[in-house]
Design a protein around this motif. Sequence first.
Motif, PDB file in Angstrom:
ATOM      1  N   SER A   1       0.745  -1.143  -0.003  1.00  0.00           N
ATOM      2  CA  SER A   1       0.182  -0.088   0.095  1.00  0.00           C
ATOM      3  C   SER A   1       1.039   1.195  -0.036  1.00  0.00           C
TER       4      SER A   1
ATOM      5  N   SER B   1      -2.637   9.798 -10.239  1.00  0.00           N
ATOM      6  CA  SER B   1      -3.707   9.105  -9.101  1.00  0.00           C
ATOM      7  C   SER B   1      -5.099   9.706  -9.851  1.00  0.00           C
TER       8      SER B   1
ATOM      9  N   ASN C   1      -6.387   3.144  -8.859  1.00  0.00           N
ATOM     10  CA  ASN C   1      -7.289   3.200  -7.631  1.00  0.00           C
ATOM     11  C   ASN C   1      -6.355   2.558  -6.404  1.00  0.00           C
ATOM     12  N   ARG C   2      -6.113   3.775  -5.548  1.00  0.00           N
ATOM     13  CA  ARG C   2      -5.022   3.466  -4.358  1.00  0.00           C
ATOM     14  C   ARG C   2      -5.733   2.768  -3.351  1.00  0.00           C
ATOM     15  N   ALA C   3      -7.017   2.901  -3.242  1.00  0.00           N
ATOM     16  CA  ALA C   3      -7.710   2.310  -2.028  1.00  0.00           C
ATOM     17  C   ALA C   3      -8.020   0.880  -2.560  1.00  0.00           C
ATOM     18  N   SER C   4      -8.121   0.257  -3.720  1.00  0.00           N
ATOM     19  CA  SER C   4      -8.215  -1.035  -4.083  1.00  0.00           C
ATOM     20  C   SER C   4      -6.777  -1.469  -4.513  1.00  0.00           C
ATOM     21  N   GLN C   5      -5.881  -0.699  -4.693  1.00  0.00           N
ATOM     22  CA  GLN C   5      -4.456  -1.185  -5.047  1.00  0.00           C
ATOM     23  C   GLN C   5      -4.627  -1.705  -6.295  1.00  0.00           C
TER      24      GLN C   5
END
Lengths: 113, 108
Positions: free
Chosen positions: B28, B52, B65-69
């Motif tokens: 992450s 991003s 999508n950083r939240a979902s990697q």
Amino acid sequence: ETGVTQSPTHLIKTRGQQVTLRCSSQSGHNTVSWYQQALGQGPQFIFQYYREEENGRGNFPPRFSGLQFPNYSSELNVNALELDDSALYLCASRRTGGNTEAFFGQGTRLTVV
Amino acid sequence: RKEVEQDPGPFNVPEGATVAFNCTYSNSASQSFFWYRQDCRKEPKLLMSVYSSGNEDGRFTAQLNRASQYISLLIRDSKLSDSATYLCVVLYTDKLIFGTGTRLQVFP
């Protein structure tokens, strides 16, 4: 052309021998990374050098070693070659820090027989 | 679990088709993201960085999508010359980590 050159381009060695691969990095780049790419696989990180010091290593045994010189060129040495070491060895250079692009040399194709 | 995972394909698509590749990463704290293209028996070359907010370069669109990697690459109006392996690449602790690559074959 990237400005990153590797030598030799092809090499055949016998199991148990030692090999040295060379890489000249692009001007202005201070970080050199080495990768092993087996057929059908993505490049696997071997190790990385920054200002002549190793600053990262992947899951490779100690018989894989390297050097970086003051001009930022680099060598990859592999001792006691095994058949599974047959692969394309890629060198990548970049400026460390930030979202910087890595440029690759054309690779050295090593065959161990 | 691999640090960077991709569907190896191959994806066989006709000229003009739209094709999407996906990639997931495990760390992450990964810092930067890229798509590289590799032609057969050649070295990888940067296709595009992934930002991003998502970014586009001609027929190519990359999303993060950083939240979902999760990272994606969309190719519109495929050309025969797009046939290659597409490598998802993540910068983590200042080291570039590659996925296995997704092979694309565009046919006439």
